[in-house]
Design an enzyme around this catalytic site. Structure first.
Site, PDB file in Angstrom:
ATOM      1  N   GLU A 153       8.451   8.051 -43.276  1.00  0.00           N
ATOM      2  CA  GLU A 153       8.875   6.719 -44.140  1.00  0.00           C
ATOM      3  C   GLU A 153      10.278   5.986 -43.784  1.00  0.00           C
ATOM      4  O   GLU A 153      11.193   6.606 -43.404  1.00  0.00           O
ATOM      5  CB  GLU A 153       8.982   7.396 -45.384  1.00  0.00           C
ATOM      6  CG  GLU A 153       7.722   8.080 -45.864  1.00  0.00           C
ATOM      7  CD  GLU A 153       7.510   8.299 -47.361  1.00  0.00           C
ATOM      8  OE1 GLU A 153       8.249   7.413 -48.124  1.00  0.00           O
ATOM      9  OE2 GLU A 153       6.557   9.051 -47.653  1.00  0.00           O
ATOM     10  N   ASP A 154       9.873   4.613 -44.034  1.00  0.00           N
ATOM     11  CA  ASP A 154      11.094   3.675 -43.940  1.00  0.00           C
ATOM     12  C   ASP A 154      11.974   3.826 -42.738  1.00  0.00           C
ATOM     13  O   ASP A 154      13.224   3.928 -42.817  1.00  0.00           O
ATOM     14  CB  ASP A 154      12.173   3.991 -45.270  1.00  0.00           C
ATOM     15  CG  ASP A 154      11.234   4.035 -46.634  1.00  0.00           C
ATOM     16  OD1 ASP A 154      10.275   3.344 -46.697  1.00  0.00           O
ATOM     17  OD2 ASP A 154      11.916   4.520 -47.695  1.00  0.00           O
ATOM     18  N   CYS A 197       6.560   0.590 -49.436  1.00  0.00           N
ATOM     19  CA  CYS A 197       5.467   1.518 -49.059  1.00  0.00           C
ATOM     20  C   CYS A 197       4.144   1.156 -49.945  1.00  0.00           C
ATOM     21  O   CYS A 197       2.999   1.162 -48.999  1.00  0.00           O
ATOM     22  CB  CYS A 197       6.037   2.928 -49.378  1.00  0.00           C
ATOM     23  SG  CYS A 197       6.409   2.934 -51.123  1.00  0.00           S
ATOM     24  N   ASP A 246       5.851   3.713 -42.277  1.00  0.00           N
ATOM     25  CA  ASP A 246       5.015   3.175 -43.228  1.00  0.00           C
ATOM     26  C   ASP A 246       5.389   1.692 -43.516  1.00  0.00           C
ATOM     27  O   ASP A 246       4.563   0.829 -44.045  1.00  0.00           O
ATOM     28  CB  ASP A 246       4.690   3.975 -44.505  1.00  0.00           C
ATOM     29  CG  ASP A 246       6.019   4.187 -45.163  1.00  0.00           C
ATOM     30  OD1 ASP A 246       7.171   4.038 -44.846  1.00  0.00           O
ATOM     31  OD2 ASP A 246       5.985   4.472 -46.438  1.00  0.00           O
TER      32      ASP A 246
END
Length: 627
Positions: A44-45, A83, A245
């Protein structure tokens, strides 16, 4: 020796996980080998704070090893810098702005029943599909209905023997919420070189150091997962993707349509028997743009499954692979703050169009401002210690931005009005217009107005997109006269009146005041009322417009209108004071974004606000960190 050349420490760290798998009784389920298994490891990120991308501070041996044996994607982009809209596009192969309100963060769009997601299509073709565990699809798809196994138990080990699998594992180790407390590790704040658009503060330096250390931790977790694959005897039959993502979480990253918010990292490894499905030789880079809207078509291509018509992306692997010229991305509402940006890049140039240029980039957001970096940045802005490049974040935006990413990687020199860059501006602007029309961009429909939705928005009697785009461009850019905008207020369709009113809010011509006063009393569309009322306050009329905004901010309105009204009150400053009792009531709302916007405005009007004031309460924060 590990097939992926991992460190011994990483392999030993996988032992507990492997033992747990053995206890489940499904450690070695060989596939038939006729079709590749597909493993997605999603973090993530993440921007490319990775050694394989040339970052000398990064310590990411697992990802670097995959890149050496596979393909590194140099220009890969999410379709939204956050996201939920991004994940909608990944799951469905449909741009989120084609199916409003999926273009907003966060929403619950209706996914047409006639369409199927990529795991449904793969399952129909004989694949076992599991997801462990995050969904966040921004629509009403029921995760348990589209996966064979959804949740913490999702694993290729749950499949029947010899069945090919598609397995997704999501890692939240680098999620934005993990930045709110320092993460110690080999990188320390004194080692950081900051980009020129940020001030040099202890908080910002610590956020950068923490991010590097989180990335290293995540890399070790990937090694453990890949060690499982190898121990199960599946490495030679499995194509491995690792990607993030959306872009990163450092200041001006996540939520913003710059490289930091949209440029992601992705490597793909194919074992020798499936290497022919890669577009370049192992150890090489793919430099043409790749977009996350291409992920679902790519998986279908690898599996030999037909791509349905609603999936408009292009496969970048497999027999149907083809290169593309552009990657398109977008931003609409981010949590409690409204904005509207569309952008396109070819990997060398980035063009951004701002349909709400009167709003600054740096609108306060409760979740985002829990990061020390944003608190420090705003504190320096309020203290007047920023230079022009650093302070730009808190200022209104131009209608158009154009950056030469090769010469200006930090996107500081806007070339939109530079004569030498005029051909690039025209080329990218035209490409963006054609794209928005082709995908039927829903972004011009104000949230909660009739017409949102994949099929609903294709009713040209309700949403004549070419006409709306033409009006919006003229209204926002300033090319429309006051008379033309006033004429637009008489349009039959609310979406056309909305964009005429938006143009008047942005440019605030004094001559429009009488017509706006009349419209305030007669308009029936709440979303337009919000714009008209805010405009009148800026034109010197206060009492009746503030009453209107106060009424619309009350709890008896749909939450989207309530939120739009609170945003309007936020940007009229001290004139909003008469609304304070209603705003204080809204600060108790169960709706997260209404509550946070109202808490912020209450703190400002009460004189309590500082950049370090937490707007979100701790219990709700912890709930969000779990998702």
């Amino acid at each position: 020796m590990s097939h992926y050349n991992f460190t011994r420490r990483h392999l030993l760290g996988a032992a507990a996980t492997l033992a747990a798998g053995a206890a489940q009784g499904a450690l070695a389920q060989p596939s038939s080998g006729k079709r590749p298994n597909i493993l997605w490891i999603v973090s993530e990120d993440n921007n490319a704070y990775i050694g394989a991308y040339g970052d000398k501070l990064a310590h990411t041996p697992t990802i670097d090893g995959l890149a050496r044996k596979g393909v590194l994607f140099r220009h890969v982009y999410s379709n939204a810098p956050v996201c939920a809209p991004s994940r909608f596009g990944i799951l469905t192969g449909v741009y989120p702005e084609s199916c409003a309100p999926a273009n907003h963060m966060r929403a619950n769009a209706h996914w047409p029943e006639a369409f199927k997601t990529y795991p449904q299509l793969l399952r129909e073709a004989g694949y076992f599909c599991s997801n462990n565990t995050k969904t966040d699809y921004n629509c009403d798809v029921k995760p348990e209905a589209i996966w064979d196994v959804q949740g913490p138990q999702g694993h290729w080990r749950k499949r029947p023997a010899n069945q090919p699998f598609m397995a997704v594992f999501n890692y939240e180790t680098t999620h934005e919420s993990r930045l709110f407390k320092p993460t110690a590790g080999r990188v320390t704040p004194d080692m950081i070189t900051l980009p020129p658009f940020l001030p040099d503060t202890p908080g910002i330096r610590q956020d950068y150091a923490s991010y590097y250390n989180m990335m290293e931790k995540m890399d070790g977790q990937l090694a453990e997962r890949l060690a499982e694959l190898e121990a199960d005897g599946l490495a030679e039959d499995t194509i491995i993707f690792h990607y993030s993502d959306n872009g990163g979480i450092l200041p001006r990253s996540k939520r913003y349509c710059y490289e930091e918010g949209l440029a992601c990292e992705m490597v793909v490894y194919a074992p020798p028997k499936w290497r022919h499905l890669l577009p370049v030789a192992p150890g090489h880079e793919l430099t043409s743009p790749v977009s996350f809207i291409d992920l679902a078509p790519t998986v279908l291509s690898l599996a030999g499954v037909a791509q349905p018509a609603q999936m408009v992306g292009k496969p970048f692997l497999g027999p149907r692979a083809s290169a593309k010229t552009y990657a398109f991305s977008m931003r609409n509402r981010m949590d409690e703050r409204y904005d509207f940006q569309r952008t396109v890049t070819d990997g060398r140039w980035r063009y951004i169009r701002n349909y709400m240029p009167h709003r600054p980039w740096g609108q306060h957001q409760a979740f985002e401002w829990l990061a020390k970096g944003y608190q420090d940045w705003e504190s320096a802005h309020r203290a007047g210690t920023l230079n022009a490049d650093q302070d730009r974040f808190f200022q209104p935006k131009p209608f158009e931005e154009l950056y030469d990413l090769r010469q200006d990687p930090h996107e500081l020199r806007n070339l939109a009005k530079d004569a030498s860059a005029k051909p690039q501006l025209a080329r990218l602007s035209k490409a963006l217009d054609e794209h928005m029309l082709a995908i039927n961009d829903n972004g011009f429909i104000p949230e909660a107005l009739a017409g949102e939705g994949y099929f609903e928005s294709r009713n040209r009697a309700l949403y004549p997109l070419p006409q709306v785009m033409e009006l919006a461009r003229a209204a926002v850019s300033g090319s429309a006269s006051t008379a033309q905008l006033l004429a637009g207020l008489d349009a039959k369709l609310p979406v056309l009146r909305y964009w005429a009113a938006m143009g008047l809010l942005i440019h605030r011509p004094a001559a429009a005041k009488p017509a706006l006063q009349k419209l305030l009393a007669q308009e029936t569309c709440d979303q337009i009322r919000v714009l008209v009322a805010e405009t009148l306050v800026h034109l010197g009329e206060v009492e009746e417009p503030v009453k209107m905004l106060t009424t619309l901010a009350a709890q008896d309105r749909v939450w989207q209108v309530q939120l739009q009204a609170i945003n309007g009150l936020t940007f009229i400053g001290e004139a909003a004071r008469p609304a304070l009792p209603v705003v204080q009531q809204a600060a108790l709302s169960e709706q997260e974004y209404v509550r946070n916007a109202a808490r912020y405005l209450s703190a400002v009007l009460e004189g309590r606000y500082t950049p370090s004031l937490p707007i979100m309460d701790f219990e709700r924060l912890m709930q969000r960190m779990k998702g």
